[in-house]
Design an enzyme around this catalytic site. Structure first.
Site, PDB file in Angstrom:
ATOM      1  N   ARG A 163       0.832  -1.221   0.000  1.00  0.00           N
ATOM      2  CA  ARG A 163       0.000   0.000   0.000  1.00  0.00           C
ATOM      3  C   ARG A 163       0.862   1.265   0.000  1.00  0.00           C
ATOM      4  NH1 ARG A 163      -2.303  -3.778  -0.809  1.00  0.00           N
ATOM      5  NH2 ARG A 163      -4.278  -4.548   0.033  1.00  0.00           N
ATOM      6  N   SER A 234     -10.641  -0.703   3.522  1.00  0.00           N
ATOM      7  CA  SER A 234      -9.863  -0.874   4.750  1.00  0.00           C
ATOM      8  C   SER A 234      -9.425   0.494   5.250  1.00  0.00           C
ATOM      9  CB  SER A 234      -8.612  -1.700   4.483  1.00  0.00           C
ATOM     10  OG  SER A 234      -8.972  -2.918   3.898  1.00  0.00           O
ATOM     11  N   GLU A 330      -4.827   3.709   6.128  1.00  0.00           N
ATOM     12  CA  GLU A 330      -4.588   3.473   4.693  1.00  0.00           C
ATOM     13  C   GLU A 330      -5.262   4.602   3.906  1.00  0.00           C
ATOM     14  OE1 GLU A 330      -5.317  -0.604   3.227  1.00  0.00           O
ATOM     15  OE2 GLU A 330      -6.268   0.300   1.478  1.00  0.00           O
TER      16      GLU A 330
HETATM   17  C1  LIG Z   1     -15.517  -0.854  -0.778  1.00  0.00           C
HETATM   18  C2  LIG Z   1     -14.053  -0.578  -1.024  1.00  0.00           C
HETATM   19  C3  LIG Z   1     -13.181  -1.630  -1.233  1.00  0.00           C
HETATM   20  C4  LIG Z   1     -11.821  -1.396  -1.457  1.00  0.00           C
HETATM   21  N1  LIG Z   1     -10.999  -2.462  -1.653  1.00  0.00           N
HETATM   22  C5  LIG Z   1      -9.675  -2.246  -1.853  1.00  0.00           C
HETATM   23  C6  LIG Z   1      -8.794  -3.356  -2.051  1.00  0.00           C
HETATM   24  O1  LIG Z   1      -9.203  -4.517  -2.065  1.00  0.00           O
HETATM   25  N2  LIG Z   1      -7.478  -3.096  -2.236  1.00  0.00           N
HETATM   26  C7  LIG Z   1      -6.980  -1.809  -2.257  1.00  0.00           C
HETATM   27  O2  LIG Z   1      -5.773  -1.658  -2.434  1.00  0.00           O
HETATM   28  N3  LIG Z   1      -7.803  -0.752  -2.079  1.00  0.00           N
HETATM   29  C8  LIG Z   1      -9.114  -0.932  -1.875  1.00  0.00           C
HETATM   30  N4  LIG Z   1      -9.948   0.139  -1.677  1.00  0.00           N
HETATM   31  C9  LIG Z   1      -9.387   1.505  -1.666  1.00  0.00           C
HETATM   32  C10 LIG Z   1      -9.524   2.258  -3.011  1.00  0.00           C
HETATM   33  O3  LIG Z   1     -10.563   1.746  -3.782  1.00  0.00           O
HETATM   34  C11 LIG Z   1      -8.227   2.220  -3.818  1.00  0.00           C
HETATM   35  O4  LIG Z   1      -7.176   2.792  -3.076  1.00  0.00           O
HETATM   36  C12 LIG Z   1      -8.363   2.975  -5.158  1.00  0.00           C
HETATM   37  O5  LIG Z   1      -7.219   2.814  -5.940  1.00  0.00           O
HETATM   38  C13 LIG Z   1      -8.611   4.451  -4.955  1.00  0.00           C
HETATM   39  O6  LIG Z   1      -8.958   4.970  -6.226  1.00  0.00           O
HETATM   40  P1  LIG Z   1      -9.713   6.361  -6.358  1.00  0.00           P
HETATM   41  O7  LIG Z   1      -9.726   6.724  -7.786  1.00  0.00           O
HETATM   42  O8  LIG Z   1     -11.016   6.304  -5.677  1.00  0.00           O
HETATM   43  O9  LIG Z   1      -8.664   7.287  -5.560  1.00  0.00           O
HETATM   44  P2  LIG Z   1      -8.948   8.563  -4.668  1.00  0.00           P
HETATM   45  O10 LIG Z   1      -9.549   8.124  -3.376  1.00  0.00           O
HETATM   46  O11 LIG Z   1      -9.661   9.590  -5.434  1.00  0.00           O
HETATM   47  O12 LIG Z   1      -7.453   9.052  -4.408  1.00  0.00           O
HETATM   48  C14 LIG Z   1      -6.555   8.246  -3.689  1.00  0.00           C
HETATM   49  C15 LIG Z   1      -5.181   8.946  -3.649  1.00  0.00           C
HETATM   50  O13 LIG Z   1      -4.631   8.965  -4.946  1.00  0.00           O
HETATM   51  C16 LIG Z   1      -4.355  10.293  -5.361  1.00  0.00           C
HETATM   52  N5  LIG Z   1      -4.645  10.350  -6.794  1.00  0.00           N
HETATM   53  C17 LIG Z   1      -5.799   9.942  -7.392  1.00  0.00           C
HETATM   54  N6  LIG Z   1      -5.696  10.073  -8.736  1.00  0.00           N
HETATM   55  C18 LIG Z   1      -4.459  10.595  -8.967  1.00  0.00           C
HETATM   56  C19 LIG Z   1      -3.761  10.986 -10.151  1.00  0.00           C
HETATM   57  N7  LIG Z   1      -4.291  10.844 -11.366  1.00  0.00           N
HETATM   58  N8  LIG Z   1      -2.522  11.494 -10.022  1.00  0.00           N
HETATM   59  C20 LIG Z   1      -1.949  11.618  -8.794  1.00  0.00           C
HETATM   60  N9  LIG Z   1      -2.555  11.282  -7.646  1.00  0.00           N
HETATM   61  C21 LIG Z   1      -3.793  10.778  -7.739  1.00  0.00           C
HETATM   62  C22 LIG Z   1      -5.263  11.160  -4.535  1.00  0.00           C
HETATM   63  O14 LIG Z   1      -4.753  12.484  -4.402  1.00  0.00           O
HETATM   64  C23 LIG Z   1      -5.268  10.397  -3.212  1.00  0.00           C
HETATM   65  O15 LIG Z   1      -4.109  10.701  -2.479  1.00  0.00           O
HETATM   66  C24 LIG Z   1     -11.325  -0.061  -1.464  1.00  0.00           C
HETATM   67  C25 LIG Z   1     -12.219   1.001  -1.267  1.00  0.00           C
HETATM   68  C26 LIG Z   1     -13.561   0.752  -1.055  1.00  0.00           C
HETATM   69  C27 LIG Z   1     -14.501   1.909  -0.867  1.00  0.00           C
END
Ligand SMILES: Cc1cc2nc3c(=O)[nH]c(=O)nc-3n(C[C@H](O)[C@H](O)[C@H](O)COP(=O)(O)OP(=O)(O)OC[C@H]3O[C@@H](n4cnc5c(N)ncnc54)[C@H](O)[C@@H]3O)c2cc1C
Length: 334
Positions: A163, A234, A330
């Site tokens: 992570r 998480s 996380e």
């Molecule tokens: C129900 C649920 C289940 C999940 N299961 C998992 C799992 O199994 N494994 C796991 O690893 N994660 C999991 N996650 C966490 C999450 O889905 C992941 O971390 C995902 O990659 C976040 O994507 P996002 O586009 O929503 O990012 P955001 O929440 O929008 O951003 C996350 C971070 O990335 C940065 N960021 C986003 N896009 C960019 C970009 N283009 N350039 C630079 N920085 C950027 C943001 O500034 C922030 O710091 C889960 C979340 C939920 C709600």
């Protein structure tokens, strides 16, 4: 480019927290970066937001939220063995997985069902069921926000860990990821190191379809449906401790779940520690700990940012008291 003013973020974070930002920029195309540069957006408070599934907003955001929404999956190389694809930041993660399934490409299938955008996948090196995004990432493209200089980093230069990546350390808040390159295998192979998954797959034929259906079943049995209950997956990382410390802890708590971690370390289950501290299923108002998975903090509807914040601080403090372990979130807390 679409711009909204005094915009509600309720529909832009999976915790469904109702806060506002001063400006919300939707980047429909990569060229919109020139507008961001002209408007000097990166010189004032800003935050890059994908699907908002890994963030907790604790208050209104006094600044600009930039949402990369440009899409596209290009084939950069194609051989009998593998295909190299270049995925734009705004692609939905599950659309990338579905592309792999349609094209019989192997490697990322265990990551089905993770919410969010492709551009966020390298940030915390998303992982599930024995696979991490880094296993298939070949390079990451983007630009530095202070001088708009483009960069390309190899997987090695991204310093991926559990992570973790350079985007959570040296480049945190300093770049916008525009594209992620994935190398997918055309040779049929699966990762079945996760016990619940291998148990399920032992009962059926192995294929991309059966493995992804099993993973979705396992995920749905543990995680809330974010269309109904707000959460960010998480909330804490699984703590990684030394072997020596683990042995001392195990003497007091013989049933602790553990997995070997790199560097002769031991990874504990944060969910189990939270459960043992008595938090699983607890609820105060609309903020609670999900009854089926103690690692997931939830908003049952109208929880305020303060309530969620209060809850995670209580959980952190109780786990620290009971195990002398400091949990690390996380989720990105803003
Ligand atoms: C129900 C649920 C289940 C999940 N299961 C998992 C799992 O199994 N494994 C796991 O690893 N994660 C999991 N996650 C966490 C999450 O889905 C992941 O971390 C995902 O990659 C976040 O994507 P996002 O586009 O929503 O990012 P955001 O929440 O929008 O951003 C996350 C971070 O990335 C940065 N960021 C986003 N896009 C960019 C970009 N283009 N350039 C630079 N920085 C950027 C943001 O500034 C922030 O710091 C889960 C979340 C939920 C709600």
């Amino acid at each position: 480019m679409i711009v909204y003013w005094n915009h509600s973020l309720k529909d832009h974070n999976t915790f469904s927290i109702d806060v506002r930002c001063t400006q919300f920029f939707v980047m429909d195309q990569l060229d919109d970066r020139h507008i961001l540069q002209k408007e000097k957006i990166f010189a004032s408070p800003h935050y890059i937001l994908g699907g908002g599934s890994n963030v907790l907003f604790t208050k209104d955001f006094a600044g600009t939220i930039i949402h990369p929404a440009f899409k596209g999956i290009e084939v950069m190389e194609d051989s009998d063995q593998s295909r190299l694809i270049r995925v734009a930041a705004g692609e939905e993660w599950d659309d990338v997985i579905n592309y792999c399934l349609r094209n019989r490409l192997y490697g990322l299938e265990n990551l089905i069902g993770i919410p969010g955008c492709a551009g966020s996948a390298p940030v915390q090196n998303i992982g599930a069921y024995g696979v991490e995004a880094k296993d298939c990432i070949e390079r990451v493209e983007g630009f530095l926000t202070d001088n708009m200089q483009p960069f390309t980093l190899s997987a090695e230069e991204c310093c991926f860990g559990y992570r973790n990546s350079i985007f959570k350390k040296k480049l945190k808040g300093k770049c916008l990821i525009t594209h992620v390159w994935f190398r997918l295998s055309k040779t049929e192979h699966y990762t079945l190191t996760y016990k619940a998954l291998s148990d399920e797959m032992a009962q059926q034929n192995l294929s991309l379809e059966t493995i992804t259906q099993s993973i979705l079943r396992i995920r749905n049995s543990k995680l809330p449906d974010i269309r109904k209950i707000g959460c960010a997956g998480s909330f804490f990382k699984n703590p990684v401790i030394t072997e020596e410390r683990f042995q001392k802890l195990q003497a007091q708590h013989p049933d602790l779940v553990s997995h070997p971690a790199p560097g002769k370390k031991v990874k504990l289950s944060a969910g189990q520690l939270i459960e043992k501290a008595g938090w699983k299923g607890k609820r105060t108002g609309d903020a609670g700990i999900y009854p089926l998975q103690a690692l997931v903090l939830v908003n049952y509807g109208g929880a305020s940012p303060e309530e969620i914040q209060h809850l995670y601080k209580q959980v952190y403090s109780d786990v620290r008291k009971m195990f002398n372990i400091r949990l690390t979130p996380e989720v990105n807390i803003l």
